[in-house]
Write an enzyme that holds these catalytic residues in place. Structure first.
Site, short mmCIF file in Angstrom:
data_model
loop_
_atom_site.label_atom_id
_atom_site.label_comp_id
_atom_site.label_asym_id
_atom_site.label_seq_id
_atom_site.Cartn_x
_atom_site.Cartn_y
_atom_site.Cartn_z
N ASN A 46 -80.96 156.03 13.27
CA ASN A 46 -81.84 155.78 12.97
C ASN A 46 -82.26 154.83 14.59
O ASN A 46 -81.94 154.08 15.21
CB ASN A 46 -80.88 154.75 12.02
CG ASN A 46 -82.39 153.06 11.63
OD1 ASN A 46 -83.01 153.26 10.78
ND2 ASN A 46 -81.50 152.86 12.20
N GLU A 47 -83.52 154.76 14.37
CA GLU A 47 -84.53 153.81 15.23
C GLU A 47 -84.02 154.51 16.21
O GLU A 47 -83.68 153.49 17.84
CB GLU A 47 -84.53 152.75 14.99
CG GLU A 47 -84.82 152.32 13.18
CD GLU A 47 -85.95 151.31 13.70
OE1 GLU A 47 -85.19 150.38 14.21
OE2 GLU A 47 -86.43 151.15 13.10
N GLU A 64 -88.94 154.03 6.41
CA GLU A 64 -88.02 152.37 5.87
C GLU A 64 -89.99 151.69 6.42
O GLU A 64 -90.51 152.09 7.20
CB GLU A 64 -87.36 151.58 7.66
CG GLU A 64 -85.88 151.75 7.84
CD GLU A 64 -85.91 150.64 8.22
OE1 GLU A 64 -85.92 149.91 8.89
OE2 GLU A 64 -84.39 151.75 8.98
O1 AHR Z 1 -84.68 146.53 7.64
C1 AHR Z 1 -84.48 145.94 9.05
C2 AHR Z 1 -83.60 147.12 9.60
O2 AHR Z 1 -85.26 147.36 10.40
C3 AHR Z 1 -83.40 148.27 9.90
O3 AHR Z 1 -81.44 147.54 10.38
C4 AHR Z 1 -83.84 148.84 11.15
O4 AHR Z 1 -83.61 150.06 10.83
C5 AHR Z 1 -85.19 148.06 11.35
O5 AHR Z 1 -84.91 147.78 12.21
#
Ligand code: AHR
Length: 496
Positions: free
Chosen positions: A176-177, A301
């Site tokens: 993730n990211e 997201e």
């Molecule tokens: O959705 C909130 C946060 O936003 C998540 O944990 C992260 O992946 C993003 O930066």
């Protein structure tokens, strides 16, 4: 100049691909009260629940046919170790959620509880693997625990923990990211962690994609990650309504969720509309390396990110949800539908009590947000065939933050019913629309819509301030009808 009447053209004679139901997915992270108190209250709670999972939340999410849920994060997933959260609850290892406010979690919501929640909602599970502090072995064992039918050590452990049958796991996100890594390094980690997923398990692997307009990341990943291992590439983009005169992007700033003026409203919509540019640019890069379109873009997201509500823990990202958020949702979902050839999944952040939530909970109470109602108005698009649609545009909003007044997408379901979703972004004025139908003869139209002042919202003391209404159906003559779309409105037309 404002059009007197805008023409809407809907042609079921021209069909495109299927709108993947997963575009209507949700994201549920261990963050604030999304999981604990939002989805999960524990078996001993007075709040009606099954296996600790709130029944009102389940029912609400079932109603909008949530197709897929991403979990356990987000940032949280990069510190998550699944074995802490299986087995007898009293023996589970409490952890500190260092991503979100350093709160202590007892890990009573883990793999079994998540899969149970998905079963209750009727959604497919999508887990995000920890490729930062986790190991390949940890991922391999997690997947084996979830999916093994035979007599492996992990299948035995799962059975000891009370679940005989394996679960179906269709999607795994590899990280993730992970943007603090160089794309080359991440690509190597992607290969490494992908080796923890075996082809017999038939799991789609989703690679960590770009943040907003980071086209270099997409290009690098498309060059360096083995295409045979990658089924999807993620994109994250949040609508943050801060405003910088000279720059549409990348400078973002969070502003209050409720206290905004007309300028703030239109600027937010401009930010949201930027999603289409991002998708088209990333898709063009993907097209170069994957012309067959095998790899999908997964916007796992997205949504509005405002300032937290005053008086709440700022790390919990709890924000109210107004008609402005509903318009953002309508515009964005129309974009996803129109780009559905390559965009195969999207997960709004987040399902409960966090960011642009579907529902808000407070003890026994639950509120459906305006965004929830938009997902209700759009649910018929799931797995339907996209059809040709076009609406005449004029612009609305202040001179330096204008947006198109109207937006549309349309599809035809298996029964031949046509669904079109329209958005009128104008804060103050309704729009007269003349709808011209092609493809076959239609005799009836049903109209459901959501509309209100730009700042209107639902709360625990007025749960139905914003709700879906039906309009008296207009008469269709010669495959044409007229409709007045109220100001600040999301509308569903159902034609048979
Ligand atoms: O959705 C909130 C946060 O936003 C998540 O944990 C992260 O992946 C993003 O930066």
């Amino acid at each position: 100049m404002k059009l007197t009447v805008a023409k809407l053209f809907l042609n079921s004679g021209r069909k495109y691909g299927t709108i993947n139901r997963n575009l209507y997915g949700q994201f549920a992270e261990h963050l604030g009260s999304c999981i604990y108190n939002g989805i999960y209250v524990g078996e001993r709670s007075d709040i009606p629940n099954e296996d600790g999972i709130r029944l009102d939340v389940v029912e609400a999410l079932r109603h909008i046919r949530v197709p897929v849920i991403r979990w356990p994060g987000g940032s949280f997933s990069e510190n998550y170790h699944w074995r802490d959260a299986v087995g007898p609850k009293q023996e589970r290892r409490p952890i500190v959620n260092s991503s979100w406010g350093d709160v202590v979690e007892d890990n009573s919501f883990g793999t079994h509880e998540f899969f149970r929640f998905c079963e209750m909602v009727g959604a497919a599970p999508y887990i995000a693997a920890n490729v930062t502090t986790g190991t390949v072995r940890e991922l391999e064992e997690w997947i084996s625990y979830i999916t093994d039918a035979g007599d492996s050590a992990m299948a035995r452990l799962r059975r000891e923990n009370g679940r005989e049958e394996p679960w179906r796991l269709p999607y795994v996100g590899i990280g993730n990211e992970n943007w603090s890594m160089r794309p080359e390094f991440y690509a190597d980690r992607f290969h490494l962690f992908s080796s923890g997923i075996h082809s017999r398990q038939q799991i789609e692997r989703i690679a960590c994609g770009p943040d907003g307009a980071n086209y270099d990341w997409t290009d690098a990943l498309m060059q360096q990650a083995k295409p045979s291992l990658m089924n999807g590439l993620s994109l994250h983009y949040y609508t943050m309504p801060g405003y910088y005169k000279t720059d549409e992007y990348p400078q973002d700033e969070k502003r209050p969720a409720r206290d905004f003026d007309r300028e703030g409203y239109y600027r937010t919509l401009r930010r949201a509309l930027y999603m289409e540019t991002l998708i088209r640019q990333h898709c063009a890069l993907m097209e170069r390396r994957d012309p067959e379109g095998r790899i999908g873009l997964v916007v796992d997201e997205w949504g509005t990110w405002h300032q937290p509500e005053p008086g709440t823990n700022p790390s919990f990202l709890y924000q109210q949800n107004t008609m402005r958020d509903a318009i953002v949702a309508g515009l964005t979902l129309n974009i996803f539908n129109r780009c559905s050839e390559r965009v195969r999944m999207a997960n709004i952040a987040q399902a409960v009590n966090v960011l642009q939530a579907m529902v808000l909970t407070r003890e026994q109470e639950m509120v459906l947000t305006p965004t929830y109602h938009v997902f209700d108005l759009y649910r018929a698009h799931q797995d339907a065939r996209r059809i040709e649609s076009y609406i005449q545009q004029d612009l609305t909003g202040p001179q330096d933050a204008q947006v198109p007044a109207l937006s549309v997408s349309a599809s035809e379901d298996e029964q031949g019913v046509l669904h079109a979703t329209l958005v009128n972004t104008d804060a103050d004025e309704s729009r007269a629309v003349q709808c011209l139908l092609e493809g076959r003869a239609y005799s009836s139209v049903k109209i459901r819509y959501l509309s209100g002042a730009i700042g209107a919202y639902n709360d625990f003391d007025r749960k139905d301030a914003v709700q879906i209404r039906e309009m008296t159906p207009p008469v269709i003559e010669d495959n044409t009808f007229a409709v007045e779309v109220p100001a600040c409105c999301v509308m569903e037309l159902t034609l048979e």
